[in-house]
Design a protein around this motif. Structure first.
Motif, PDB file in Angstrom:
ATOM      1  N   LEU A 289       4.259  67.066  49.168  1.00  0.00           N
ATOM      2  CA  LEU A 289       4.173  68.118  48.151  1.00  0.00           C
ATOM      3  C   LEU A 289       5.501  68.858  48.025  1.00  0.00           C
ATOM      4  CD1 LEU A 289       0.604  69.567  48.815  1.00  0.00           C
ATOM      5  CD2 LEU A 289       1.337  67.984  47.026  1.00  0.00           C
ATOM      6  N   LEU A 290       6.162  69.082  49.160  1.00  0.00           N
ATOM      7  CA  LEU A 290       7.487  69.705  49.102  1.00  0.00           C
ATOM      8  C   LEU A 290       8.468  68.829  48.326  1.00  0.00           C
ATOM      9  CD1 LEU A 290       8.164  71.306  52.603  1.00  0.00           C
ATOM     10  CD2 LEU A 290       8.310  72.429  50.380  1.00  0.00           C
ATOM     11  N   SER A 291       8.403  67.544  48.572  1.00  0.00           N
ATOM     12  CA  SER A 291       9.275  66.612  47.861  1.00  0.00           C
ATOM     13  C   SER A 291       9.024  66.665  46.357  1.00  0.00           C
ATOM     14  CB  SER A 291       9.050  65.194  48.385  1.00  0.00           C
ATOM     15  OG  SER A 291       9.799  64.271  47.646  1.00  0.00           O
ATOM     16  N   ALA A 292       7.752  66.665  45.956  1.00  0.00           N
ATOM     17  CA  ALA A 292       7.419  66.730  44.530  1.00  0.00           C
ATOM     18  C   ALA A 292       7.895  68.047  43.919  1.00  0.00           C
ATOM     19  CB  ALA A 292       5.915  66.567  44.336  1.00  0.00           C
ATOM     20  N   PHE A 293       7.796  69.140  44.691  1.00  0.00           N
ATOM     21  CA  PHE A 293       8.269  70.431  44.206  1.00  0.00           C
ATOM     22  C   PHE A 293       9.776  70.392  43.956  1.00  0.00           C
ATOM     23  CE2 PHE A 293      10.372  74.411  45.377  1.00  0.00           C
ATOM     24  CZ  PHE A 293       9.873  75.258  44.392  1.00  0.00           C
ATOM     25  N   PHE A 294      10.531  69.813  44.891  1.00  0.00           N
ATOM     26  CA  PHE A 294      11.978  69.730  44.710  1.00  0.00           C
ATOM     27  C   PHE A 294      12.327  68.796  43.557  1.00  0.00           C
ATOM     28  CE2 PHE A 294      12.268  71.274  49.199  1.00  0.00           C
ATOM     29  CZ  PHE A 294      13.037  72.390  48.929  1.00  0.00           C
ATOM     30  N   PHE A 295      11.531  67.765  43.354  1.00  0.00           N
ATOM     31  CA  PHE A 295      11.740  66.885  42.201  1.00  0.00           C
ATOM     32  C   PHE A 295      11.579  67.665  40.898  1.00  0.00           C
ATOM     33  CE2 PHE A 295       9.330  63.944  39.232  1.00  0.00           C
ATOM     34  CZ  PHE A 295      10.470  63.402  38.653  1.00  0.00           C
ATOM     35  N   LEU A 296      10.556  68.503  40.809  1.00  0.00           N
ATOM     36  CA  LEU A 296      10.354  69.318  39.609  1.00  0.00           C
ATOM     37  C   LEU A 296      11.524  70.279  39.419  1.00  0.00           C
ATOM     38  CD1 LEU A 296       8.530  70.126  37.246  1.00  0.00           C
ATOM     39  CD2 LEU A 296       7.368  71.722  38.788  1.00  0.00           C
ATOM     40  N   ALA A 297      12.005  70.882  40.500  1.00  0.00           N
ATOM     41  CA  ALA A 297      13.159  71.778  40.404  1.00  0.00           C
ATOM     42  C   ALA A 297      14.395  71.023  39.919  1.00  0.00           C
ATOM     43  CB  ALA A 297      13.432  72.430  41.756  1.00  0.00           C
ATOM     44  N   ALA A 298      14.571  69.785  40.385  1.00  0.00           N
ATOM     45  CA  ALA A 298      15.697  68.971  39.932  1.00  0.00           C
ATOM     46  C   ALA A 298      15.586  68.666  38.441  1.00  0.00           C
ATOM     47  CB  ALA A 298      15.766  67.675  40.735  1.00  0.00           C
ATOM     48  N   LEU A 299      14.376  68.374  37.972  1.00  0.00           N
ATOM     49  CA  LEU A 299      14.165  68.110  36.546  1.00  0.00           C
ATOM     50  C   LEU A 299      14.547  69.319  35.702  1.00  0.00           C
ATOM     51  CD1 LEU A 299      10.722  66.255  36.626  1.00  0.00           C
ATOM     52  CD2 LEU A 299      12.894  65.282  35.869  1.00  0.00           C
ATOM     53  N   PHE A 300      14.179  70.515  36.157  1.00  0.00           N
ATOM     54  CA  PHE A 300      14.492  71.731  35.412  1.00  0.00           C
ATOM     55  C   PHE A 300      15.969  72.108  35.540  1.00  0.00           C
ATOM     56  CE2 PHE A 300       9.840  72.895  35.559  1.00  0.00           C
ATOM     57  CZ  PHE A 300       9.669  72.842  34.186  1.00  0.00           C
ATOM     58  N   SER A 301      16.703  71.363  36.357  1.00  0.00           N
ATOM     59  CA  SER A 301      18.139  71.620  36.504  1.00  0.00           C
ATOM     60  C   SER A 301      18.975  70.674  35.655  1.00  0.00           C
ATOM     61  CB  SER A 301      18.558  71.483  37.971  1.00  0.00           C
ATOM     62  OG  SER A 301      17.848  72.384  38.789  1.00  0.00           O
ATOM     63  N   LYS A 302      18.575  69.385  35.594  1.00  0.00           N
ATOM     64  CA  LYS A 302      19.363  68.414  34.833  1.00  0.00           C
ATOM     65  C   LYS A 302      18.569  67.138  34.626  1.00  0.00           C
ATOM     66  CE  LYS A 302      24.065  66.606  34.520  1.00  0.00           C
ATOM     67  NZ  LYS A 302      23.775  65.217  34.155  1.00  0.00           N
ATOM     68  N   GLU A 303      18.868  66.459  33.531  1.00  0.00           N
ATOM     69  CA  GLU A 303      18.117  65.258  33.156  1.00  0.00           C
ATOM     70  C   GLU A 303      18.362  64.080  34.091  1.00  0.00           C
ATOM     71  OE1 GLU A 303      18.519  67.951  29.751  1.00  0.00           O
ATOM     72  OE2 GLU A 303      19.942  67.122  31.199  1.00  0.00           O
ATOM     73  N   ALA A 304      19.383  64.148  34.918  1.00  0.00           N
ATOM     74  CA  ALA A 304      19.674  63.043  35.841  1.00  0.00           C
ATOM     75  C   ALA A 304      18.527  62.761  36.790  1.00  0.00           C
ATOM     76  CB  ALA A 304      20.935  63.356  36.653  1.00  0.00           C
ATOM     77  N   ALA A 305      17.608  63.722  36.952  1.00  0.00           N
ATOM     78  CA  ALA A 305      16.487  63.542  37.882  1.00  0.00           C
ATOM     79  C   ALA A 305      15.344  62.741  37.285  1.00  0.00           C
ATOM     80  CB  ALA A 305      15.968  64.917  38.329  1.00  0.00           C
ATOM     81  N   LEU A 306      15.411  62.408  36.013  1.00  0.00           N
ATOM     82  CA  LEU A 306      14.262  61.795  35.334  1.00  0.00           C
ATOM     83  C   LEU A 306      13.783  60.511  35.996  1.00  0.00           C
ATOM     84  CD1 LEU A 306      15.115  62.417  31.575  1.00  0.00           C
ATOM     85  CD2 LEU A 306      12.956  63.008  32.705  1.00  0.00           C
ATOM     86  N   LEU A 307      14.697  59.714  36.507  1.00  0.00           N
ATOM     87  CA  LEU A 307      14.320  58.405  37.047  1.00  0.00           C
ATOM     88  C   LEU A 307      14.120  58.437  38.557  1.00  0.00           C
ATOM     89  CD1 LEU A 307      16.568  56.009  34.922  1.00  0.00           C
ATOM     90  CD2 LEU A 307      14.180  56.647  34.578  1.00  0.00           C
ATOM     91  N   PHE A 308      13.949  59.615  39.128  1.00  0.00           N
ATOM     92  CA  PHE A 308      13.723  59.693  40.569  1.00  0.00           C
ATOM     93  C   PHE A 308      12.479  58.910  41.014  1.00  0.00           C
ATOM     94  CE2 PHE A 308      12.114  61.982  44.386  1.00  0.00           C
ATOM     95  CZ  PHE A 308      13.152  61.666  45.249  1.00  0.00           C
ATOM     96  N   PRO A 309      11.360  58.924  40.258  1.00  0.00           N
ATOM     97  CA  PRO A 309      10.232  58.071  40.670  1.00  0.00           C
ATOM     98  C   PRO A 309      10.607  56.594  40.778  1.00  0.00           C
ATOM     99  CG  PRO A 309       9.498  59.683  39.070  1.00  0.00           C
ATOM    100  CD  PRO A 309      10.992  59.781  39.111  1.00  0.00           C
ATOM    101  N   VAL A 310      11.535  56.149  39.917  1.00  0.00           N
ATOM    102  CA  VAL A 310      12.003  54.761  40.016  1.00  0.00           C
ATOM    103  C   VAL A 310      12.785  54.568  41.316  1.00  0.00           C
ATOM    104  CG1 VAL A 310      13.366  52.957  38.896  1.00  0.00           C
ATOM    105  CG2 VAL A 310      12.082  54.601  37.505  1.00  0.00           C
ATOM    106  N   ILE A 311      13.554  55.575  41.707  1.00  0.00           N
ATOM    107  CA  ILE A 311      14.291  55.500  42.972  1.00  0.00           C
ATOM    108  C   ILE A 311      13.313  55.397  44.140  1.00  0.00           C
ATOM    109  CG2 ILE A 311      15.832  56.779  44.513  1.00  0.00           C
ATOM    110  CD1 ILE A 311      17.152  57.945  41.998  1.00  0.00           C
ATOM    111  N   LEU A 312      12.198  56.125  44.054  1.00  0.00           N
ATOM    112  CA  LEU A 312      11.191  56.037  45.111  1.00  0.00           C
ATOM    113  C   LEU A 312      10.593  54.635  45.168  1.00  0.00           C
ATOM    114  CD1 LEU A 312       9.336  59.464  44.770  1.00  0.00           C
ATOM    115  CD2 LEU A 312      11.217  58.839  46.303  1.00  0.00           C
ATOM    116  N   LEU A 313      10.366  54.027  44.007  1.00  0.00           N
ATOM    117  CA  LEU A 313       9.873  52.644  43.992  1.00  0.00           C
ATOM    118  C   LEU A 313      10.895  51.706  44.632  1.00  0.00           C
ATOM    119  CD1 LEU A 313       8.241  52.409  40.446  1.00  0.00           C
ATOM    120  CD2 LEU A 313       7.060  52.340  42.649  1.00  0.00           C
ATOM    121  N   CYS A 314      12.174  51.950  44.337  1.00  0.00           N
ATOM    122  CA  CYS A 314      13.223  51.134  44.958  1.00  0.00           C
ATOM    123  C   CYS A 314      13.246  51.335  46.468  1.00  0.00           C
ATOM    124  CB  CYS A 314      14.584  51.492  44.365  1.00  0.00           C
ATOM    125  SG  CYS A 314      14.790  50.993  42.646  1.00  0.00           S
TER     126      CYS A 314
END
Length: 738
Positions: free
Chosen positions: A209-234
Motif C-alpha cells: 500500500l505504501l508503494s501504491a501511495f508513492f506511485f500515485l504521488a509520482a503520477l501527480f508529479s510527472k507523467e514519466a510515472a505512467l508506465l510504472f505498472p509495466v516496470i513492475l511486470l518487468c
C-alpha cells in the motif's frame, strides 16, 4: 545463475525474493553489512550535496520567474486545492474560457511544493535551490537502497555513484522549474523499494500500500510515472522470473496500482479535458507511420547523450525526421539490443534486465512526440531513466575490473575511470555556472541554437531585465522573424516598445498577439495601458471591457479601470471646452478653478497648475485653490515652487492637514528630510486621529531610510502597518531592512 523459489499449491504467495547468490557476501555479518551500507550512504549523500552546492549561488531563471514569482497560486497560497484543477500553465493564461490552447502537463504536486517553499523562502532563490539539492541527494540514496536490496552493496554503491556524478543531471538539479523530475524520481524509487519489500516480506500488504501511495504521488508529479505498472511486470518477468502459477497473486499485488492509476486518470481528465487533449501546435501532427521513423532517432539521441555527455544544451533544436535516416537505424538497433539484452540477462544477471526495462519504460513517455512541447528533447527527461543506465554502467565497470586481474591493467582501468569522473565533474560545474542567471543561460543557449525562436524570445527577456532595450528588441524581432505566429514574442515586443515610449509601434504588436491568441488577457491589459499612456481614453476603456469579458475573476477591476478611462475622456472634453472659453473669460475665477479640476482629473498637471495659478491670482486668499495649485506643481515635477505655494496655503489655513502632508512630500523630494518630518509630526500633533496617519508614518519611514537611519525607518514602518496592515510598500521595506 539460478534462484531457488518455493511454491505451494496451498499458498499461492511466492517465497521472498533474495539477491542472486553470486552477489551475496557470505562472510559478512548483518552488523558489518549495516555499517557498510551506512558508510556508503553517508559518502553518497555528502558527495551529492557537495557536487551541487555551487547552485546555491544561482538565481531564478526562465520558467522559475513565471511559475513562482508571477504565479498568484504560489504567491497567495490561499487555495492549494486549485492546483488539481488545471494544467501547469493555466495560471498564466488568466482566462476561464475553455480552449485547446495549453499543454498536456498535469503536475499538481509541483505547485503544491512551490506553495510550501514560498512560505519558507519567499523570493530568495537559495532556499529553492537547497530543496532541489536535497531531493537529488535523496534520489542518490534511494538508488543505493534499491540496488542494494536487489543485488550487492558494491553494485549499489557504484550505481549510485554514477547516478550522482552524471552531468546530464545538472539541468534538473540546477533549474528550480525542473522540480517535477526530482519529485517523481524520489517517489518512484520509494515505490519500487516498497514493492520489492512487499514481494520479499511475509506481511506484504503494508509495504504494498505504501508503494501504491508513492506511485500515485509520482503520477501527480510527472507523467514519466505512467508506465510504472509495466516496470513492475518487468520486475516480475525478468528479475523475480515469475511463472504462470504466479499470475493470480501477481494480479492481486498489482491491483492497488491500478486503483492509483484510475484515481490519477480521473483527476487528470477532469482537470484538462482528456488524457492528452492538446496536440502540439508547433509542428504537424505525426501519423503512426511517421512516428515509426521519428521516434527511434530521438531514442538513439537520448542513449548517445548518456554515453557521451558533450555539447549539452538547455534547448535542443534538431528537427524531427519522418524518413529512414542513420539516426533512425541506430534507434531501431538500440531498441532491438535493449530487448535482446533484457531476455539475455534474465537468465544470467536479472538486475541488468530490470535496469534495461527501467530505462526504457521511464523514458517512453518522453517519446510521445505528438503531445510534447516544441523542445521535445531535453536533458532533464533523462534524470529518472538514468537510474537504469547507472546500474548498467556500474555493472560494466565492476565486470571489467574483476576481469582484468593483472595489476598494470587495473591501474590503467582505474586511471580511465578517474579521468571519466573528472570529466563528468568538469562538465557538471561548467553547466552549473551557465545556469547562474537568465543572461548566462540564454546567451550560451543562443550560441548553440541560434535558430530556435523560443531561445531568441527568452534571451530578449533577459536583455530586458538587464535594462538593454535595444538588444531586447533585436532578439525578440529575430524570434518573430523565425516564427511569425509567436504570441509571446509579439506581446513582449509591444512591452519593450512601450517601455521606449514608442507607442505607435507597440500597438500593432499587441494587436498581432490578440489576433493569434484572442483569449489571452494580459495582451488586452497591456494594450489598454498603452492607450492610457497615449491618453486615448476611449480605446483604453473599450480594451479594459474586453479583458473583463474574458476574465470574470478580475472583471470588477477591469470594469473599474474602464470607468476611470471614461471619466478621463469626459474630463478631457471638459478641458477642451474650458480652454475654448479661456480667452473670453480670463477674469472668471470659477472658470479657471473648473479648468484646474478638469485638468487634474485628466492627469494634465502642468495645465492644472497654470489654471490654478490664474484662479489664485484672482482670489489670492482662497486657501483651497492655493493648496490645489501647490499639489499640481508637485505632481508636474516642480517641487521647489510647490513648496513655496503650499507654505503660502498653510499661512492661509494652518489647520489643513492635506496641505501640510503635500508640503511634506514636496520637501522630501528636495531631500529636505528634517523639514518634511517636522510637517508630518505637526499633523499628528494637531490631529492625533488623522485619517491618513498610516501614510504619515509611511513617509516618515521612507525619509528615515533615505537619510540613513534604518532603525527609525523600521519603527515608522511598523507603526504604519499597525494602522494599515495592507501597506505593501511598508511590508517590502521592512523585509529588506531586516
Amino acid at each position: 545463475m539460478s534462484r531457488k523459489r518455493k511454491t505451494s499449491p496451498q499458498s499461492p504467495q511466492p517465497a521472498p525474493i533474495a539477491p542472486p547468490s553470486s552477489a551475496k557476501l557470505p562472510s559478512t555479518s548483518p552488523t558489518a553489512l549495516r555499517r557498510t551500507r551506512l558508510l556508503h550512504l553517508s559518502i553518497l549523500i555528502l558527495l551529492s550535496f557537495a557536487l551541487y552546492a555551487p547552485t546555491l549561488r544561482n538565481e531564478f531563471v526562465t520558467d522559475d520567474k513565471l511559475q513562482i514569482l508571477q504565479n498568484p497560486l504560489v504567491l497567495e497560497g490561499k487555495n492549494p486545492a486549485q492546483v488539481f484543477t488545471g494544467e501547469v500553465w493555466d495560471f498564466a493564461r488568466q482566462t476561464k474560457t475553455k480552449t485547446n490552447v495549453g499543454t498536456n502537463y498535469y503536475r499538481p504536486f509541483q505547485f503544491l511544493a512551490y506553495i510550501v517553499e514560498f512560505q519558507f523562502f519567499g523570493e530568495h532563490p537559495i532556499g529553492w535551490h537547497l530543496v532541489n539539492i536535497l531531493l537529488n541527494s535523496a534520489a542518490v540514496a534511494l538508488v543505493y537502497l534499491l540496488v542494494a536490496s536487489l543485488d550487492a552493496p558494491i553494485l549499489a554503491f557504484w550505481s549510485a555513484f554514477c547516478f550522482a556524478f552524471h552531468p546530464i543531471h545538472t539541468e534538473p538539479v540546477a533549474w528550480i522549474a525542473a522540480l517535477p523530475e526530482l519529485l517523481c524520481a524520489v517517489f518512484l524509487l520509494f515505490a519500487m523499494i516498497f514493492y520489492h519489500r512487499a514481494r520479499s516480506a511475509s506481511a506484504s500488504l503494508p509495504p504494498l500500500l505504501l508503494s501504491a501511495f508513492f506511485f500515485l504521488a509520482a503520477l501527480f508529479s510527472k507523467e514519466a510515472a505512467l508506465l510504472f505498472p509495466v516496470i513492475l511486470l518487468c520486475y516480475e518477468l525478468f528479475y523475480a522470473r515469475s511463472s504462470r502459477t504466479d499470475l493470480r497473486p501477481l494480479a492481486a499485488r498489482l491491483s492497488p496500482y491500478l486503483v492509483a492509476l484510475a484515481i490519477y486518470l480521473y483527476a487528470r481528465i477532469s482537470a484538462i479535458g482528456g488524457f492528452a487533449p492538446r496536440p502540439s501546435t508547433e509542428r504537424p501532427h505525426l501519423s503512426p507511420w511517421d512516428l515509426l521513423f521519428a521516434t527511434p532517432p530521438v531514442f538513439a539521441r537520448y542513449i548517445g547523450k548518456l554515453l557521451l555527455p558533450i555539447h549539452m544544451n538547455y534547448f535542443y533544436a534538431f528537427p524531427i525526421t519522418t524518413r529512414l535516416t542513420l539516426w533512425a537505424v541506430i534507434g531501431f538497433l538500440s531498441a532491438l539490443l535493449v530487448a535482446l539484452g533484457a531476455f539475455y540477462f534474465r537468465a544470467t544477471r536479472p538486475i541488468l534486465a530490470f535496469a534495461l526495462c527501467w530505462f526504457v519504460f521511464t523514458l517512453a513517455p518522453a517519446l510521445s512526440l505528438n503531445t510534447l512541447a516544441v523542445n521535445f528533447f531535453t536533458e532533464r527527461y533523462l534524470y529518472i531513466p538514468s537510474v537504469g543506465f547507472a546500474i548498467l554502467a556500474a555493472s560494466a565497470g565492476i565486470f571489467l575490473f574483476s576481469t582484468l586481474s593483472v595489476p598494470p591493467a587495473r591501474i590503467v582501468l582505474s586511471t580511465a575511470f578517474v579521468s571519466l569522473f573528472a570529466f563528468y565533474l568538469f562538465q557538471m560545474q561548467r553547466r552549473i555556472a551557465i545556469f547562474h542567471d537568465n543572461y548566462s543561460l540564454l546567451s550560451t543557449t543562443e550560441s548553440e541554437s541560434p535558430d530556435a525562436y523560443i531561445v531568441q524570445g527568452q534571451l530578449a527577456a533577459a536583455y530586458f531585465d538587464r535594462g538593454d532595450l535595444d538588444n531586447a528588441l533585436s532578439h525578440v524581432n529575430r524570434a518573430i522573424q523565425l516564427n511569425p505566429d509567436y504570441v509571446l514574442g509579439h506581446l513582449n515586443a509591444g512591452l519593450y516598445l512601450a517601455k521606449k515610449e514608442d507607442y505607435a509601434a507597440a500597438i500593432p504588436q499587441f494587436q498581432d498577439a490578440m489576433r493569434l491568441y484572442p483569449e489571452y488577457v494580459p495582451t488586452y491589459v497591456n494594450l489598454a495601458k498603452v492607450y492610457t499612456l497615449q491618453r486615448n481614453w476611449q480605446l483604453a476603456a473599450e480594451t479594459y471591457r474586453r479583458a473583463a469579458a474574458l476574465d470574470p475573476v478580475q472583471s470588477t477591476v477591469f470594469l473599474q479601470l474602464a470607468s476611470l478611462a471614461d471619466s478621463n475622456a469626459k474630463a478631457n472634453a471638459a478641458v477642451a471646452t474650458l480652454h475654448s472659453a479661456e480667452a473670453s473669460a480670463s477674469h472668471d475665477f470659477a472658470g479657471w478653478a473648473h479648468l484646474g479640476d478638469a485638468a487634474s482629473q485628466a492627469g494634465q498637471w502642468p495645465s492644472a497648475a497654470d489654471a490654478y495659478q490664474h484662479a489664485a491670482a484672482l482670489h489670492p486668499d482662497n486657501a483651497n485653490v492655493v493648496y490645489k495649485w501647490g499639489v499640481a506643481l508637485y505632481r508636474a515635477g516642480n517641487p521647489a515652487q510647490a513648496v513655496e505655494v503650499l507654505e503660502r496655503g498653510l499661512q492661509l489655513d494652518p489647520g489643513s492637514s492635506f496641505a501640510r502632508q503635500a508640503l511634506a512630500g514636496a520637501l522630501a523630494s528636495l531631500n529636505r528630510f528634517q523639514d518634511s518630518n517636522a510637517q508630518l509630526r505637526k499633523i499628528l500633533q494637531l490631529d492625533p486621529n488623522w485619517q491618513h496617519a498610516d501614510q504619515v508614518h509611511l513617509t516618515l519611514g521612507a525619509n528615515a531610510e533615505r537619510s540613513g537611519d534604518p532603525q527609525t525607518a523600521i519603527r515608522e514602518y511598523k507603526q504604519a502597518l499597525a494602522l494599515n496592515p495592507s501597506l505593501d510598500y511598508a511590508i517590502k521595506r521592512l523585509a529588506a531592512l531586516k
